[in-house]
Write a protein that holds these residues in place. Structure first.
Motif, PDB file in Angstrom:
ATOM      1  N   ASP A 154       0.824  -1.227   0.000  1.00  0.00           N
ATOM      2  CA  ASP A 154       0.000   0.000   0.000  1.00  0.00           C
ATOM      3  C   ASP A 154       0.847   1.262   0.000  1.00  0.00           C
ATOM      4  O   ASP A 154       0.392   2.324  -0.411  1.00  0.00           O
ATOM      5  N   TRP A 155       2.090   1.168   0.485  1.00  0.00           N
ATOM      6  CA  TRP A 155       2.929   2.376   0.525  1.00  0.00           C
ATOM      7  C   TRP A 155       3.157   2.943  -0.881  1.00  0.00           C
ATOM      8  O   TRP A 155       3.409   4.131  -1.039  1.00  0.00           O
ATOM      9  N   MET A 156       2.999   2.093  -1.877  1.00  0.00           N
ATOM     10  CA  MET A 156       3.213   2.586  -3.250  1.00  0.00           C
ATOM     11  C   MET A 156       2.131   3.580  -3.641  1.00  0.00           C
ATOM     12  O   MET A 156       2.352   4.453  -4.478  1.00  0.00           O
ATOM     13  N   ALA A 157       0.953   3.443  -3.024  1.00  0.00           N
ATOM     14  CA  ALA A 157      -0.115   4.411  -3.311  1.00  0.00           C
ATOM     15  C   ALA A 157       0.270   5.774  -2.739  1.00  0.00           C
ATOM     16  O   ALA A 157       0.030   6.808  -3.363  1.00  0.00           O
ATOM     17  N   ILE A 158       0.886   5.779  -1.566  1.00  0.00           N
ATOM     18  CA  ILE A 158       1.319   7.057  -0.963  1.00  0.00           C
ATOM     19  C   ILE A 158       2.364   7.697  -1.870  1.00  0.00           C
ATOM     20  O   ILE A 158       2.300   8.870  -2.194  1.00  0.00           O
ATOM     21  N   LEU A 159       3.298   6.895  -2.312  1.00  0.00           N
ATOM     22  CA  LEU A 159       4.359   7.408  -3.176  1.00  0.00           C
ATOM     23  C   LEU A 159       3.772   7.919  -4.487  1.00  0.00           C
ATOM     24  O   LEU A 159       4.166   8.976  -4.984  1.00  0.00           O
ATOM     25  N   GLY A 160       2.790   7.191  -5.018  1.00  0.00           N
ATOM     26  CA  GLY A 160       2.176   7.564  -6.286  1.00  0.00           C
ATOM     27  C   GLY A 160       1.521   8.925  -6.233  1.00  0.00           C
ATOM     28  O   GLY A 160       1.480   9.632  -7.224  1.00  0.00           O
ATOM     29  N   ARG A 161       1.042   9.303  -5.040  1.00  0.00           N
ATOM     30  CA  ARG A 161       0.362  10.599  -4.939  1.00  0.00           C
ATOM     31  C   ARG A 161       1.348  11.759  -5.030  1.00  0.00           C
ATOM     32  O   ARG A 161       0.995  12.854  -5.390  1.00  0.00           O
ATOM     33  N   HIS A 162       2.593  11.509  -4.640  1.00  0.00           N
ATOM     34  CA  HIS A 162       3.559  12.607  -4.581  1.00  0.00           C
ATOM     35  C   HIS A 162       4.516  12.644  -5.778  1.00  0.00           C
ATOM     36  O   HIS A 162       4.810  13.688  -6.310  1.00  0.00           O
ATOM     37  N   GLY A 163       4.997  11.488  -6.164  1.00  0.00           N
ATOM     38  CA  GLY A 163       6.153  11.481  -7.073  1.00  0.00           C
ATOM     39  C   GLY A 163       5.785  11.355  -8.535  1.00  0.00           C
ATOM     40  O   GLY A 163       4.712  10.900  -8.897  1.00  0.00           O
ATOM     41  N   ARG A 164       6.694  11.743  -9.396  1.00  0.00           N
ATOM     42  CA  ARG A 164       6.508  11.581 -10.846  1.00  0.00           C
ATOM     43  C   ARG A 164       7.598  10.716 -11.460  1.00  0.00           C
ATOM     44  O   ARG A 164       7.533  10.371 -12.623  1.00  0.00           O
ATOM     45  N   GLY A 165       8.641  10.434 -10.738  1.00  0.00           N
ATOM     46  CA  GLY A 165       9.732   9.657 -11.284  1.00  0.00           C
ATOM     47  C   GLY A 165      10.677  10.505 -12.109  1.00  0.00           C
ATOM     48  O   GLY A 165      10.446  11.708 -12.221  1.00  0.00           O
ATOM     49  N   PRO A 166      11.728   9.914 -12.695  1.00  0.00           N
ATOM     50  CA  PRO A 166      12.097   8.499 -12.535  1.00  0.00           C
ATOM     51  C   PRO A 166      12.463   8.167 -11.087  1.00  0.00           C
ATOM     52  O   PRO A 166      12.765   9.061 -10.310  1.00  0.00           O
ATOM     53  N   TYR A 167      12.424   6.867 -10.796  1.00  0.00           N
ATOM     54  CA  TYR A 167      12.567   6.417  -9.421  1.00  0.00           C
ATOM     55  C   TYR A 167      13.841   5.605  -9.199  1.00  0.00           C
ATOM     56  O   TYR A 167      14.220   4.794 -10.049  1.00  0.00           O
ATOM     57  N   LEU A 168      14.428   5.819  -8.039  1.00  0.00           N
ATOM     58  CA  LEU A 168      15.514   4.939  -7.578  1.00  0.00           C
ATOM     59  C   LEU A 168      15.105   4.393  -6.208  1.00  0.00           C
ATOM     60  O   LEU A 168      14.784   5.160  -5.289  1.00  0.00           O
ATOM     61  N   PHE A 169      15.111   3.070  -6.066  1.00  0.00           N
ATOM     62  CA  PHE A 169      14.831   2.434  -4.787  1.00  0.00           C
ATOM     63  C   PHE A 169      16.157   1.899  -4.237  1.00  0.00           C
ATOM     64  O   PHE A 169      16.873   1.190  -4.955  1.00  0.00           O
ATOM     65  N   VAL A 170      16.469   2.267  -3.000  1.00  0.00           N
ATOM     66  CA  VAL A 170      17.678   1.709  -2.392  1.00  0.00           C
ATOM     67  C   VAL A 170      17.295   0.966  -1.115  1.00  0.00           C
ATOM     68  O   VAL A 170      16.422   1.409  -0.375  1.00  0.00           O
ATOM     69  N   ALA A 171      17.939  -0.153  -0.889  1.00  0.00           N
ATOM     70  CA  ALA A 171      17.680  -0.954   0.319  1.00  0.00           C
ATOM     71  C   ALA A 171      19.041  -1.399   0.854  1.00  0.00           C
ATOM     72  O   ALA A 171      19.627  -2.368   0.365  1.00  0.00           O
ATOM     73  N   GLU A 172      19.514  -0.655   1.809  1.00  0.00           N
ATOM     74  CA  GLU A 172      20.875  -0.874   2.348  1.00  0.00           C
ATOM     75  C   GLU A 172      20.759  -1.636   3.667  1.00  0.00           C
ATOM     76  O   GLU A 172      20.190  -1.117   4.644  1.00  0.00           O
ATOM     77  N   GLY A 173      21.233  -2.869   3.669  1.00  0.00           N
ATOM     78  CA  GLY A 173      21.192  -3.666   4.902  1.00  0.00           C
ATOM     79  C   GLY A 173      19.795  -4.078   5.307  1.00  0.00           C
ATOM     80  O   GLY A 173      19.499  -4.136   6.500  1.00  0.00           O
ATOM     81  N   VAL A 174      18.935  -4.395   4.333  1.00  0.00           N
ATOM     82  CA  VAL A 174      17.524  -4.663   4.651  1.00  0.00           C
ATOM     83  C   VAL A 174      17.041  -6.018   4.118  1.00  0.00           C
ATOM     84  O   VAL A 174      16.503  -6.839   4.877  1.00  0.00           O
ATOM     85  N   PHE A 175      17.233  -6.274   2.820  1.00  0.00           N
ATOM     86  CA  PHE A 175      16.582  -7.429   2.194  1.00  0.00           C
ATOM     87  C   PHE A 175      16.977  -8.758   2.838  1.00  0.00           C
ATOM     88  O   PHE A 175      16.205  -9.698   2.851  1.00  0.00           O
ATOM     89  N   MET A 176      18.202  -8.857   3.341  1.00  0.00           N
ATOM     90  CA  MET A 176      18.620 -10.145   3.888  1.00  0.00           C
ATOM     91  C   MET A 176      17.793 -10.572   5.107  1.00  0.00           C
ATOM     92  O   MET A 176      17.699 -11.736   5.431  1.00  0.00           O
TER      93      MET A 176
END
Ligand SMILES: C[S@@+](CC[C@H](N)C(=O)[O-])C[C@H]1O[C@@H](n2cnc3c(N)ncnc32)[C@H](O)[C@@H]1O
Length: 304
Positions: A154-176
């Motif tokens: 659902d957080w993508m809906a929040i982002l969609g309301r604000h941003g226009r892109g292009p987008y960079l997603f970073v995940a530092e020390g998280v996915f593991m």
């Protein structure tokens, strides 16, 4: 960083508690000679947390408040933060008004280190982490907090309301810390919602995680050497940098990076590890493009 006054309630799970490790590493390295990372806000934050953490029941927190951190860990975390700053700055050099989402941001203050005056920057973490962060620093018209589980799309809906892109997603020390299926669903969702976006994320080698004996060694190191809680375990891993390309057509591997690649004197003899793929690819960073954006108008970069 004007916010203060309200008391800091630090009720976080074992995975989120690791954010204090990276925060203290940033602060200690920033105050060292010839710092790899210059992060004055981390020093201020540590001063604010110290009193609370030093009286905590949590052994990790008390150790951090006493500055008890492994020197190599400090260097590694600082090198990583500096490299992720470079990834973001490189992206913004090409797309100055681009949108950056820092997934699992913890107390990191990247926006304040890389702000180019035009980017829209989103710090995303679990609600309890963002509520601590909100007490310590303010959002502004280009810097926003999203208090949400990244797996709750659902957080993508929040982002969609604000941003226009292009987008960079970073995940530092998280996915593991997440699970295989969850990471895969997240990446595929990012690909479908933000075609043309880029993803920079840290990964662990599945070879280590797939063997019970090796996994036990990792858990032992994390709990006994790093003093992390038993809930902070690594679960997700891949075997090669190209692996996410096999998850769906349109996912394109761009480059990868390991700590040992850094030309930092403070790494010392550990720089030799860059020659051995086994070490270079134990815990490393991968960079992908998720689909191509519409070449004419970038219309597809905005989620529907
Ligand atoms: C090791 S810390 C890294 C913090 C920050 N990226 C840094 O490098 O300083 C891991 C972070 O991931 C966050 N995290 C873990 N699982 C998450 C989830 N499902 N959704 C959002 N954030 C999550 C934790 O709360 C924590 O802040």
């Amino acid at each position: 960083m004007e916010r203060t006054a309200e008391p800091l309630d630090i009720e976080v799970n074992d995975v989120s508690a690791t954010l204090f490790v990276t925060l203290y590493c940033h602060a200690l390295e920033s105050q060292s000679q010839n710092p790899i990372l210059v992060d004055p806000m981390s020093v201020e934050l540590v001063q604010k947390f110290n009193e609370k953490l030093s009286h905590s029941d949590n052994n990790l927190f008390r150790r951090l408040a006493r500055g008890k951190l492994d020197k190599n860990l400090i260097v590694h975390i600082a090198i990583r933060a500096k490299k992720y700053d470079e990834y973001v700055s490189y992206f913004l050099n090409h797309s100055p008004a681009g949108v950056v989402v820092n997934i699992g941001c913890g107390m990191d203050t990247r926006f304040w280190r890389i702000d180019n005056g035009r980017t829209s920057f989103y710090d995303l973490d679990l609600p309890e982490v963002i509520s601590i962060k909100k007490k310590l620093m303010a959002e502004n018209e280009r810097y926003h907090f999203i208090g949400c589980d990244v797996l709750d799309h659902d957080w993508m809906a929040i982002l969609g309301r604000h941003g226009r892109g292009p987008y960079l997603f970073v995940a530092e020390g998280v996915f593991m810390y997440l699970h295989d299926q969850d990471v895969k669903s997240l990446v595929l969702k990012l690909q479908s919602q933000y075609p043309g976006s880029e993803l920079v994320c840290e990964v662990f080698n599945e070879v280590w995680l797939g063997k019970p004996f090796l996994k036990k060694i990792i858990d032992f190191k994390m709990q006994k050497e790093l003093h992390l809680g038993s809930g902070a375990t690594f679960n997700f891993g891949i075997r090669s940098s190209e692996e996410m390309e096999t998850w769906n057509s349109g996912i394109q591997f761009l480059d990868d990076w390991s700590y040992f690649d850094a030309d930092e004197e403070k790494l010392g003899w550990l720089r030799l590890f860059r020659r051995f793929q086994l070490f270079r690819k134990t815990q490393w960073t991968v960079h992908y493009r998720l689909n191509q954006a519409c070449p004419l108008c970038f219309c597809a970069t905005r989620p529907g």
